[in-house]
Design a protein around this motif. Structure first.
Motif, PDB file in Angstrom:
ATOM      1  N   THR A   1      18.662  31.455  18.972  1.00  9.66           N
ATOM      2  CA  THR A   1      19.512  32.100  19.928  1.00  9.66           C
ATOM      3  C   THR A   1      18.464  32.351  21.210  1.00  9.66           C
ATOM      4  O   THR A   1      17.278  32.077  20.725  1.00  9.66           O
ATOM      5  CB  THR A   1      19.952  33.577  19.629  1.00  9.66           C
TER       6      THR A   1
ATOM      7  N   ARG B   1      19.939  21.430   7.932  1.00 11.75           N
ATOM      8  CA  ARG B   1      20.561  20.573   8.785  1.00 11.75           C
ATOM      9  C   ARG B   1      20.082  19.202   9.067  1.00 11.75           C
ATOM     10  O   ARG B   1      20.512  18.225   9.534  1.00 11.75           O
ATOM     11  CB  ARG B   1      20.967  21.135  10.144  1.00 11.75           C
TER      12      ARG B   1
ATOM     13  N   ASP C   1      23.097  16.756  15.182  1.00 12.60           N
ATOM     14  CA  ASP C   1      23.703  17.741  14.491  1.00 12.60           C
ATOM     15  C   ASP C   1      23.968  18.967  15.537  1.00 12.60           C
ATOM     16  O   ASP C   1      22.737  19.468  16.265  1.00 12.60           O
ATOM     17  CB  ASP C   1      22.780  18.491  13.232  1.00 12.60           C
ATOM     18  N   ASP C   2      25.276  19.126  16.017  1.00  8.34           N
ATOM     19  CA  ASP C   2      25.482  20.029  17.071  1.00  8.34           C
ATOM     20  C   ASP C   2      24.984  21.277  16.765  1.00  8.34           C
ATOM     21  O   ASP C   2      24.696  22.329  17.644  1.00  8.34           O
ATOM     22  CB  ASP C   2      26.864  19.862  17.558  1.00  8.34           C
ATOM     23  N   GLY C   3      25.669  21.871  15.429  1.00  6.62           N
ATOM     24  CA  GLY C   3      25.579  23.223  15.386  1.00  6.62           C
ATOM     25  C   GLY C   3      24.062  23.683  15.281  1.00  6.62           C
ATOM     26  O   GLY C   3      23.745  25.074  15.403  1.00  6.62           O
ATOM     27  N   ILE C   4      22.810  23.004  15.351  1.00  4.19           N
ATOM     28  CA  ILE C   4      21.495  23.304  15.219  1.00  4.19           C
ATOM     29  C   ILE C   4      21.266  24.231  16.553  1.00  4.19           C
ATOM     30  O   ILE C   4      20.398  24.933  16.743  1.00  4.19           O
ATOM     31  CB  ILE C   4      20.637  22.041  15.181  1.00  4.19           C
TER      32      ILE C   4
ATOM     33  N   ASP D   1      18.319  27.476   7.342  1.00 10.63           N
ATOM     34  CA  ASP D   1      19.381  26.754   8.177  1.00 10.63           C
ATOM     35  C   ASP D   1      19.160  25.689   8.883  1.00 10.63           C
ATOM     36  O   ASP D   1      19.753  24.525   8.994  1.00 10.63           O
ATOM     37  CB  ASP D   1      20.093  27.830   9.095  1.00 10.63           C
TER      38      ASP D   1
ATOM     39  N   TYR E   1      16.196  34.225  12.898  1.00 15.23           N
ATOM     40  CA  TYR E   1      17.190  33.531  12.432  1.00 15.23           C
ATOM     41  C   TYR E   1      16.499  33.039  11.028  1.00 15.23           C
ATOM     42  O   TYR E   1      15.219  33.210  10.641  1.00 15.23           O
ATOM     43  CB  TYR E   1      17.652  32.254  13.172  1.00 15.23           C
TER      44      TYR E   1
ATOM     45  N   ASP F   1      22.897  26.538  18.065  1.00 19.24           N
ATOM     46  CA  ASP F   1      23.197  27.877  17.934  1.00 19.24           C
ATOM     47  C   ASP F   1      22.445  28.753  17.040  1.00 19.24           C
ATOM     48  O   ASP F   1      22.417  29.993  16.903  1.00 19.24           O
ATOM     49  CB  ASP F   1      24.737  28.105  17.154  1.00 19.24           C
ATOM     50  N   ILE F   2      21.451  28.241  16.259  1.00 15.86           N
ATOM     51  CA  ILE F   2      20.577  28.779  15.364  1.00 15.86           C
ATOM     52  C   ILE F   2      19.431  29.790  16.006  1.00 15.86           C
ATOM     53  O   ILE F   2      19.233  30.877  15.766  1.00 15.86           O
ATOM     54  CB  ILE F   2      20.113  27.834  14.320  1.00 15.86           C
TER      55      ILE F   2
ATOM     56  N   ARG G   1      19.158  18.555  18.625  1.00 15.67           N
ATOM     57  CA  ARG G   1      20.309  17.968  17.919  1.00 15.67           C
ATOM     58  C   ARG G   1      19.878  16.766  17.026  1.00 15.67           C
ATOM     59  O   ARG G   1      20.497  16.277  16.215  1.00 15.67           O
ATOM     60  CB  ARG G   1      21.675  17.663  18.681  1.00 15.67           C
TER      61      ARG G   1
END
Lengths: 73, 532
Positions: B288, B303, B280-283, B299, B295, B285-286, B501
């Motif tokens: 920061t 994922r 999971d690439d978006g992880i 979220d 955060y 960005d969570i 990820r």
């Protein structure tokens, strides 16, 4: 018109106040940032309404349960 | 000569009458209160056509009072067995349309039977509570009827208060409190593993408002001392707050799908098409770069788990800690995660209670545990330390439950974790099976700033600018001795620093590896004692 108190869930220091008197907020909007244990915690409006009182200022040390703002709805 | 067809017709006619419960008017009243009737609830819980009712024909005990002349259908409770998503379940459902669901001797007998059968058959049971309280007439009959009532008390196995304890840890027990539930009526359903309540119509408290007023001269409403929202948010007595009966029952059906039928079984595997090794690439960005910006851990959870589906428990209570069920690679896992979005993810006495009970449930029912950790530690509080809400006492429970468990346990350090917080969330030396860390994690046995204040106490006190001296020493410590995230790896606090990820894949492979390991032996003991 009913009133809802916004109080601090934990002790800390107010970093910034995000609203002014008369601001119309929706449920979940940020009222202020409270720093505690090096974390900056957003304190959110529990419901929608108008901010009619702000009793905290940046830099102020806040106790758990202390009043931060009042929302009229 | 009795005609079998005639006799059958007679039986069916009586059956239909009993199905009407307290009658049309009472059914209307129930609907006006926004509640479903017992039979409507039953139809929603069970797969269509699978319910087999037992003890519909019970005759309420004769008490000698006028109530004997009333038709109390099924003694105000429906009991039986059926299937939920194809799996066998027992249930008892109070019928509020019959004498306000009064708990009579007969009702107790029927309910006890359900619980005892569930225990014997290794099958979960669901109770739907909707009762005004004990049927007082049954406690003592009128003079001529006392021997009958007394006899019945001794003859019936009227023990819905004993059964939840016997069933505990053997079969899952679920209570839907979707009506009033006071005093003695509450002792049994509250002992269940999961409790569901509904806004506006669920009330649970030890004393009714009238009793409270009589003893303490204080005026309260039933919503104030026992409403569903109170229990969901403040007392932590409920796992899910529903808006309607239908939602409560739907949630219960989903909950059951995550659980095994009994403690010798594993939860059913539900093959999703979600690749267990999916990255999971978006992880990235969570979490920061700035470690102080909070955060929402939900979220991260969504994922990692199959199809992002997560059934949260006690979602409105101690929100700084998240617990719930999900699947990874089709198998149920129990998730315990701190939530930086609430109070920075700091721990307190409520989170300790919330997590220790959940950890014990998962251990009892062979559900592996995954801990996602990012916490600044315990929230220091004068009130908590100086009251019965003692912090250490509660923190010990959290650690105890993890150490006591033998199901596979995996910890992922997502962010910060220092000192005692590590004990509350599980370490390798406590028996956790595998521990991994993200590159953004900061894990140490003590907060470096606290360490600096102790080691260089004299230097800081004697410095012209204490604050600057403190910062200088801290910078030194971090550069020379405590480089994050490597520090935890250097001192064997974690086994690997992983690519966030690939968190899902790491968890899946680890749990897969542990899935068939033999039971961990413990010294013989009757049972562990509860820490204070």
């Amino acid at each position: 018109m009913a009133q809802e108190e916004v109080t601090a869930p934990i002790p800390g220091v107010i970093v910034s106040i995000e609203v002014t008197l008369g601001t119309k907020v929706a449920e979940g909007d940020t009222i202020c940032f409270l720093e505690s244990m090096k974390m900056s915690n957003p304190i959110l409006a529990p419901l929608g309404g108008t901010v009619t009182k702000i009793s905290a200022a940046p830099g102020q040390v806040i106790k758990a349960g202390q009043l931060i703002a009042v929302i009229e709805y | 000569m009795t005609d079998p067809r005639e006799k059958l017709q007679e039986v069916e006619a009586r059956r239909q009458k009993l199905y009407e419960g307290g009658g049309v008017k009472e059914v209307e009243r129930q609907h006006k209160l926004g509640k479903l009737t017992a039979r409507e609830r039953l139809a929603r819980l069970f797969d269509p056509g699978t319910f087999q009712e037992v003890n519909l024909w019970i005759r309420p005990i004769t008490t000698g009072y006028d109530v004997d002349d009333r038709d109390l259908a099924a003694d105000a409770v429906i009991t039986g067995m059926g299937r939920v998503n194809g799996r066998p379940i027992y249930a008892y459902i109070h019928d509020f349309t019959v004498l306000a669901g009064a708990m009579s001797l007969g009702q107790n007998h029927k309910v006890t039977q359900v619980m005892e059968k569930a225990l014997r058959d290794g099958v979960p049971y669901v109770g739907m509570i909707d009762s005004g309280g004990i049927k007082i007439h049954d406690l003592f009959g009128r003079p001529a009827y006392r021997p009958i009532v007394a006899d019945a008390c001794m003859g019936f196995t009227s023990n819905p208060w004993n059964c939840p304890c016997q069933c505990s840890g053997v079969v899952p027990q679920i209570s839907l409190m979707i009506g009033p539930c006071y005093a003695g009526s509450a002792y049994s359903p509250i002992a269940a593993d999961f409790v569901v309540m509904r806004k506006g119509t669920s009330f649970m408290s030890l004393a009714s408002p009238q009793l409270l007023k009589t003893v303490t001269f204080v005026d309260v409403t039933q919503e104030e001392i026992g409403g569903a929202e109170l229990h969901a948010k403040v007392t932590g007595s409920t796992d899910f707050l529903a808006n309607k009966d239908e939602d409560a029952i739907e949630w219960t059906r989903e909950l059951i799908s995550y659980l095994p039928s009994n403690n010798r079984d594993k939860a059913p595997r539900i093959d999703t098409k979600d690749d267990p090794e999916r990255a999971d690439d978006g992880i990235l960005d969570i979490v920061t770069a700035q470690s102080s910006a909070p955060y929402d851990m939900h979220d991260v959870i969504s994922r990692i788990v199959d199809d992002g589906r997560f059934l949260e428990l006690q979602a409105l209570f101690a929100r700084n800690l998240i617990i719930g069920f999900a699947r990874i690679g089709g198998d149920t896992v129990g998730i315990v995660a701190t939530n930086p979005a609430v109070n920075g993810g700091a721990l307190d006495y409520n989170t300790c209670d919330k997590q220790s009970r959940f950890v014990r449930f998962c251990d009892a029912f062979n559900i592996p545990l995954v801990f996602l950790v990012d916490t600044p530690g315990f929230l220091p509080s004068k009130e908590a330390e100086t009251s019965r809400e003692g912090l250490i006492r509660h923190a010990a429970r959290a650690a105890f439950a993890i150490a006591e468990a033998t199901v596979p346990r995996v910890v992922i350090y997502v962010g910060k974790c220092f000192g005692t917080a590590r004990l509350a969330l599980g370490t390798l030396r406590m028996g956790v099976d595998d521990v991994y860390a993200w590159p953004t994690s900061q894990v140490a046995r003590i907060d470096p700033l606290e360490a600096v204040r102790i080691i260089y106490k004299r230097e800081i006190a004697e410095a012209a600018d204490s604050s600057a001296e403190e910062q200088k020493r801290l910078k030194e410590l971090l550069e020379k001795y405590v480089r994050f995230p490597y520090h935890a790896g250097e001192y064997l606090m974690v086994e690997d620093i992983i690519d966030p990820r690939r968190t899902r894949s790491v968890i899946y492979k680890t749990l897969n590896h542990l899935s068939n390991r033999p039971a961990i032996g413990r010294p013989w003991k009757k049972s562990s004692l509860m820490p204070r």
